[in-house]
Design a protein around this motif. Structure first.
Motif, PDB file in Angstrom:
ATOM      1  N   THR A  89      -8.483  13.947  21.280  1.00 19.78           N
ATOM      2  CA  THR A  89      -8.818  12.665  21.914  1.00 19.78           C
ATOM      3  C   THR A  89      -7.852  12.339  23.041  1.00 19.78           C
ATOM      4  OG1 THR A  89      -8.749  12.059  19.602  1.00 19.78           O
ATOM      5  CG2 THR A  89      -9.849  10.542  21.082  1.00 19.78           C
ATOM      6  N   PHE A  90      -6.561  12.550  22.783  1.00 19.68           N
ATOM      7  CA  PHE A  90      -5.577  12.134  23.782  1.00 19.68           C
ATOM      8  C   PHE A  90      -5.708  12.953  25.056  1.00 19.68           C
ATOM      9  CE2 PHE A  90      -2.717  10.457  20.269  1.00 19.68           C
ATOM     10  CZ  PHE A  90      -3.166   9.164  20.497  1.00 19.68           C
ATOM     11  N   ALA A 110      -5.176   6.267  -0.611  1.00 19.26           N
ATOM     12  CA  ALA A 110      -5.546   6.737   0.730  1.00 19.26           C
ATOM     13  C   ALA A 110      -7.049   6.970   0.793  1.00 19.26           C
ATOM     14  CB  ALA A 110      -4.784   8.013   1.064  1.00 19.26           C
ATOM     15  N   LEU A 148     -10.643  -6.133   9.488  1.00 26.11           N
ATOM     16  CA  LEU A 148     -12.075  -6.152   9.747  1.00 26.11           C
ATOM     17  C   LEU A 148     -12.397  -6.506  11.191  1.00 26.11           C
ATOM     18  CD1 LEU A 148     -13.605  -7.659   6.532  1.00 26.11           C
ATOM     19  CD2 LEU A 148     -13.621  -5.327   7.322  1.00 26.11           C
ATOM     20  N   SER A 182     -16.937  -0.276   6.334  1.00 27.95           N
ATOM     21  CA  SER A 182     -16.900  -1.471   7.169  1.00 27.95           C
ATOM     22  C   SER A 182     -17.298  -1.181   8.607  1.00 27.95           C
ATOM     23  CB  SER A 182     -15.501  -2.082   7.165  1.00 27.95           C
ATOM     24  OG  SER A 182     -15.084  -2.314   5.875  1.00 27.95           O
ATOM     25  N   PHE A 183     -16.869  -0.076   9.144  1.00 26.90           N
ATOM     26  CA  PHE A 183     -17.045   0.130  10.580  1.00 26.90           C
ATOM     27  C   PHE A 183     -18.236   1.010  10.934  1.00 26.90           C
ATOM     28  CE2 PHE A 183     -12.629  -1.116  10.231  1.00 26.90           C
ATOM     29  CZ  PHE A 183     -12.596  -2.120  11.173  1.00 26.90           C
ATOM     30  N   LYS A 222     -13.223   1.380  19.154  1.00 21.65           N
ATOM     31  CA  LYS A 222     -13.656   1.898  20.456  1.00 21.65           C
ATOM     32  C   LYS A 222     -12.538   1.773  21.476  1.00 21.65           C
ATOM     33  CE  LYS A 222     -18.558   1.683  20.687  1.00 21.65           C
ATOM     34  NZ  LYS A 222     -19.547   0.649  20.472  1.00 21.65           N
ATOM     35  N   LEU A 282      -8.784   3.541   0.917  1.00 19.28           N
ATOM     36  CA  LEU A 282      -8.657   2.847   2.200  1.00 19.28           C
ATOM     37  C   LEU A 282      -9.556   3.471   3.255  1.00 19.28           C
ATOM     38  CD1 LEU A 282      -7.099   0.490   3.422  1.00 19.28           C
ATOM     39  CD2 LEU A 282      -5.559   2.136   4.411  1.00 19.28           C
ATOM     40  N   SER A 327     -10.015   4.778  21.645  1.00 12.50           N
ATOM     41  CA  SER A 327     -10.267   6.040  22.352  1.00 12.50           C
ATOM     42  C   SER A 327     -10.543   5.816  23.833  1.00 12.50           C
ATOM     43  CB  SER A 327     -11.418   6.791  21.682  1.00 12.50           C
ATOM     44  OG  SER A 327     -12.360   5.901  21.183  1.00 12.50           O
ATOM     45  N   PHE A 382     -12.153   8.848  15.321  1.00 15.15           N
ATOM     46  CA  PHE A 382     -11.605   8.089  14.214  1.00 15.15           C
ATOM     47  C   PHE A 382     -12.336   8.394  12.920  1.00 15.15           C
ATOM     48  CE2 PHE A 382      -8.715   4.911  15.985  1.00 15.15           C
ATOM     49  CZ  PHE A 382      -7.900   4.786  14.897  1.00 15.15           C
ATOM     50  N   PHE A 432       0.843  -1.191   0.000  1.00 10.91           N
ATOM     51  CA  PHE A 432       0.000   0.000   0.000  1.00 10.91           C
ATOM     52  C   PHE A 432       0.879   1.241   0.000  1.00 10.91           C
ATOM     53  CE2 PHE A 432      -3.354   2.779   1.299  1.00 10.91           C
ATOM     54  CZ  PHE A 432      -4.457   2.173   0.747  1.00 10.91           C
ATOM     55  N   PHE A 481     -12.996   2.431   2.698  1.00 11.72           N
ATOM     56  CA  PHE A 481     -13.165   1.029   3.128  1.00 11.72           C
ATOM     57  C   PHE A 481     -13.470   0.974   4.627  1.00 11.72           C
ATOM     58  CE2 PHE A 481     -10.529  -2.322   5.215  1.00 11.72           C
ATOM     59  CZ  PHE A 481     -11.354  -3.400   4.974  1.00 11.72           C
ATOM     60  N   PHE A 482     -12.736   1.759   5.409  1.00  8.52           N
ATOM     61  CA  PHE A 482     -12.991   1.772   6.852  1.00  8.52           C
ATOM     62  C   PHE A 482     -14.368   2.342   7.152  1.00  8.52           C
ATOM     63  CE2 PHE A 482      -8.254   1.715   7.480  1.00  8.52           C
ATOM     64  CZ  PHE A 482      -8.255   0.446   8.008  1.00  8.52           C
ATOM     65  N   ASP A 509     -20.833   6.968  17.187  1.00 11.80           N
ATOM     66  CA  ASP A 509     -19.756   6.304  17.934  1.00 11.80           C
ATOM     67  C   ASP A 509     -18.418   6.435  17.218  1.00 11.80           C
ATOM     68  OD1 ASP A 509     -20.850   4.847  15.942  1.00 11.80           O
ATOM     69  OD2 ASP A 509     -20.519   2.893  16.867  1.00 11.80           O
ATOM     70  N   ASN A 510     -17.346   6.372  18.024  1.00 12.95           N
ATOM     71  CA  ASN A 510     -15.969   6.499  17.511  1.00 12.95           C
ATOM     72  C   ASN A 510     -15.806   7.718  16.614  1.00 12.95           C
ATOM     73  OD1 ASN A 510     -15.401   4.107  18.749  1.00 12.95           O
ATOM     74  ND2 ASN A 510     -15.883   2.916  16.923  1.00 12.95           N
TER      75      ASN A 510
END
Lengths: 443, 469
Positions: B22-23, B134, A405, B144-145, A410, B137, A413, B104, A361, B140-141, B100-101
């Motif tokens: 976030t941190f 990029a 996947l 999927s999520f 969660k 990808l 974070s 990210f 990639f 894709f996330f 949620d999340n």
């Protein structure tokens, strides 16, 4: 004249003496470990500054400086990871590790078939002892498989060498004059089989997944990156710089081997549920990709293969080292991946960067490696091969991105940032070199 | 002068800010950070339109010809327009949808944003490929999520496998161009591309077609599209349909139209044929859909096929029409999918049978819904009409029979009108419906103003794509 190999040899003997001394003076084992680390570091620095051994059976070729550089770099990092990971282990491991590194660097330099065989045996002997010394569950099985196949391949190599000697009258790569072709060609074919075992080409790969899985992940990181790189470099040395056999038939045989390796390893990897076995099979298919470059036996392709070896060595080392951190918290199967972030964020990121680089990639070194290999294939007109490689890359999407996947963002974070420990620093260094390594790419 | 690097720097700062947020547990809303970044980028873009852009070129690895070079080419601006504005309008949908999340999600959102813009301003093919991947990808996330709980992961995988095939084909195109011109730089390839042997140009065209037909998508390589569009969250669907599919258009225009026109010239009858086949086939397939989101997914393919026809006709009118249609389709399909998402949140499913009579309870939504459907049907005065007209004008001059594509348009009118009838009119079956809020109205107004603007003054887009060569 100072060079890296000299330092390794002197360090190896020095470590043995130091261990002897320890029995009388009773100082801590860690002194020896620090000394081993120092030996590796000094040899890395002297390789960069003064180059390699250049005497009798060993001589530098145009890529040996680069390959030995990254072999020493990766080995030093893996050793320091091992040290940080294990804390207390027998000084024998230090001696074996340095002997293995010495063997790997000598393979790259050998200018004689006998030297290749001897140095690759030095590497193998030490690495299967290392596999056994990892002392986790099932190491004995892995080490036994490794030893038995290594012995077989050693015998095959010797047989091949004797046939070559019968045909050419010499084992040196430089002065081939009158060659009797029948034993010579047969010998080379046997040598392909012998080195196929070392560099895990299908159909000589069967020992690899079991051994990789059984041994300690840090040691697996070493044998999948450095030991395998040495095996493939030996192929380059013999078939490109040594006995120049470039013909369309040899290319066809090599391409077939490479494609079979990529394809079968890919099929097997898809079927796996254990992460380490997926990584093991993917590391086998990487050898196939590097071999694609070697198959063409011309300068552009070989130099792209050399860069590819570098790229998968770094990525494999990174993957197995990050997996070591996961493994000790019980992450073994694909479904456990969702706990990864709660174990270590840096190791998780390292793990997935490694996966991305192995897949190819952009902008990782894995991408540049594949780019160079495909470019050399295309520029010599192997367009169908490129098509086949594309299909196999699609196959690899399944097992590489199947790992993604199971991720759970969660956990990222929710968990607080822990203090970075020394193992994670090593993983970070690998992550950086995954991108910075692009600077070494050449056409 | 506006530096093009700022299109990358600003989202990058945004990503850093999101991470720090976030941190350190700053509790600042993620949407605000992203909103500020996008607003800044929009300002930069319009500033650049007024003042002119300034590129950059840094050799990274000179041995393989990899340089970090950004610059505006003759196609960049219309594509940048959609890539800059649509994610900004989409942000409110993301805010309502993603719970949620978030950190990210918005990091991925900004990565997609920055890389989509950067694809259009990359002057080096390796750099272009990096941004291209990029974007893939991160989508894709997102699929999927944040997609459908049951089917999201499988659809994400399907999407990735197909798009990787298209990316690999693009890589083959890039490598072939490299091995025959010795450079990855867009500029030098443009200069030398005509010297490539015709046979190799055909091979390049073949690989390019794989890329384009998956990315846009066109029949028969569209198998990933219905699943991914359906399973993705509304935000993801809009990003996919209005922006990611335009990467295919960009690649076809840049490599096909500009670099290897000779190969296209010989193959254009076949190419127009592929486009017509898609138009007719998909019009029939879409007619049988009972799911509103699937209906719009399929019907968006018709317009992608028209864009394809326009470019492969190799006429100025066709190419201009393709560019106008690209811009207008992006805005309209974004409106349609956002409204579909809103309808789903009201009625609980995408099935058309579960909706009905919404016109009485949700007037504002209905107005925009009818407007968007009329626009996509190609009503004169709105943007799609101009594009379709020019595309068929161009195609007619090459292949008069191309006009049978209009049959597809006629069939599509049928299901669009029945969608309006079933969703807006009809008997109201459900109580407690809420109309869209002020911000959503604003979002729709923004998108529809561009639809009207392009419809009335299509010359803006056409001159954008020519002005700065």
């Amino acid at each position: 004249m100072i060079n890296a190999q000299l330092i390794l040899i002197v360090g190896l003997l020095g470590l043995v003496l130091l261990d002897l001394l320890r029995r009388y003076r009773n100082f801590s084992q860690s002194v020896i470990h620090y000394a081993a680390l120092a030996v590796l570091l000094v040899s890395l620095v002297s390789e960069i500054l003064f180059g390699n051994l250049n005497a009798s059976f060993f001589s530098e070729v145009q890529y040996s400086y680069f390959i030995n550089g990254f072999i020493l770099f990766i080995s030093t990092l893996i050793y320091s990871f091992f040290f940080a990971d294990k804390k207390s282990f027998s000084p024998l491991v230090d001696v074996l590790f340095i002997a293995a590194v010495l063997g790997a660097t000598l393979v790259v330099l050998s200018s004689n078939l006998l030297a290749v065989i001897l140095s690759i045996e030095l590497l193998s002997l030490s690495s299967y002892s290392l596999v056994y010394f990892g002392k986790t569950l099932g190491t004995l099985e892995g080490a036994m498989k490794y030893i038995s196949t290594s012995m077989v391949s050693f015998v095959i190599l010797l047989f091949g060498a004797s046939l070559v000697y019968a045909g050419a009258g010499t084992l040196s790569f430089s002065n081939l004059s009158s060659v009797n072709y029948i034993p010579f060609i047969a010998g080379l074919a046997v040598i392909i089989a012998g080195l196929g075992f070392k560099s895990t080409l299908v159909p000589f790969h069967m020992w690899a997944p079991d051994t990789y899985e059984a041994s300690d992940s840090t040691i697996t990181a070493f044998i999948t990156s450095v030991a395998k790189a040495a095996g493939i470099v030996a192929m380059i040395r013999i078939f490109f710089f040594g006995f120049q056999v470039s013909s369309s038939f040899v290319t066809a045989v090599f391409l077939a081997l490479a494609l079979f390796t990529i394809f079968l390893a890919g099929i097997f990897a898809i079927a796996q549920d254990r992460i380490k076995r997926i990584l093991a099979f993917s590391s086998i298919s990487q050898a196939g990709f590097a071999f694609l470059g070697i198959a063409l036996l011309n300068l552009q392709a070989v130099s792209s293969a050399v860069f590819y070896i570098f790229s998968f060595a770094v990525a494999d080392a990174l993957l197995f080292l990050s997996f070591r951190i996961m493994e000790e918290k019980g992450i073994r199967y694909k479904k456990d991946i969702k706990r990864m972030f709660s174990v270590s964020k840096i190791a998780t990121i390292g793990f997935f960067l490694g996966v991305l680089s192995l897949f190819g990639f952009p902008p990782t070194i894995g991408f540049v490696g594949k780019l160079l290999i495909l470019a050399s294939l295309l520029s010599h007109g192997y367009i169908y091969i490129v098509g086949a490689v594309f299909l196999m890359l699609l196959l690899s999407v399944f097992y590489y991105f199947g790992l993604f996947l199971s991720l759970d963002f969660k956990a990222y974070s929710q968990n607080k940032m822990k203090k970075i420990n020394s193992r994670e620093i090593i993983i970070l260094i690998f992550c950086v070199s995954l991108f910075a390594g692009i600077a070494f790419a050449t056409v | 002068m506006i530096y093009l690097l700022s299109f990358l720097l600003l989202p990058f700062i945004g990503i850093i800010a999101l991470m720090v947020n976030t941190f350190l547990k700053c509790r600042m809303r993620e949407e605000k950070i992203v909103g500020v970044v996008i607003a800044g980028t929009v300002a930069i873009f319009f500033g650049g339109l007024a003042l002119g852009f300034k590129g950059i070129s840094i050799d990274l690895v000179s041995k393989i010809g990899f340089s970090f070079s950004l610059g505006i080419n003759s196609l960049s601006l219309p594509f940048m327009l959609i890539a800059v504005i649509i994610p900004g309008a989409l942000l409110y949908t993301a805010y309502k949808e993603i719970k949620d999340n978030k950190a990210f999600f918005y990091i991925l959102y900004l990565i997609t944003y920055a890389s989509l813009i950067s694809v259009f301003i990359s002057y080096n093919f390796i750099l272009l490929f990096i941004f291209w991947e990029a974007a893939v990808l991160s989508l894709f996330f997102i699929i999927s999520f944040w997609g459908d709980k049951d089917t999201g992961r499988a659809s994400g995988m399907k999407f990735l496998v197909f798009t990787q095939l298209s990316s690999l084909a693009l890589l083959a195109v890039i490598l072939l161009l490299f091995s025959y011109t010795g450079s990855f730089s867009l500029y030098s390839i443009l200069q030398l591309a005509s010297s490539i042997p015709l046979l190799i140009q055909y091979v390049i065209l073949f690989f390019l077609l794989v890329t384009v037909m998956i990315k846009m998508p066109l029949f028969p390589l569209h198998a990933w599209m219905p699943d991914s569009y359906l399973s993705a969250p509304t935000t993801g669907t809009v990003l996919l349909s209005s922006l990611l599919s335009k990467l295919g258009v960009y690649a076809f225009l840049l490599i096909g139209f500009e670099m290897i026109p000779a190969a296209i010239l010989h193959a254009r009858i076949i190419l127009i044929g592929i486009g017509l086949l898609t138009v007719l086939y998909i019009a029939v397939v879409a007619t049988s859909q009972r799911n509103l989101k699937k209906l719009f997914s399929y019907s968006s393919m018709i317009y992608m096929a028209m864009i394809f026809i326009g470019i492969s006709s190799l006429t100025t009118a066709g190419a201009d029409g393709a560019i106008v249609l690209t811009v207008s389709h992006s805005f309209i399909i974004a409106m349609l999918f956002i409204l579909t998402g809103t309808l789903k949140s009201r009625s609980g499913s995408y099935e058309i049978s579960s909706m009905g009579g919404y016109g009485a309870k949700m007037p504002a939504l209905s107005v925009f819904f009818v407007f968007a459907v009329l626009a996509v049907m190609g009503v004169p005065g709105l943007s799609n009409f101009v594009g379709e007209f020019l595309v068929f004008f161009g195609a007619y001059s090459v292949l008069p029979i191309a006009l049978i594509g209009l049959i597809g348009v006629i069939i599509s009118t049928n299901y669009y009108l029945s969608a309006i009838k079933n969703v807006i009119f009809g008997r109201l079956s459900r109580a407690g419906l809420r109309d869209i809020g002020k911000l959503e109205t604003l979002q729709m107004l923004l998108l529809s103003s561009f639809v009207v603007l392009v419809g009335v003054l299509p010359n803006l887009i056409i001159s954008m794509s020519r002005g700065l060569i």
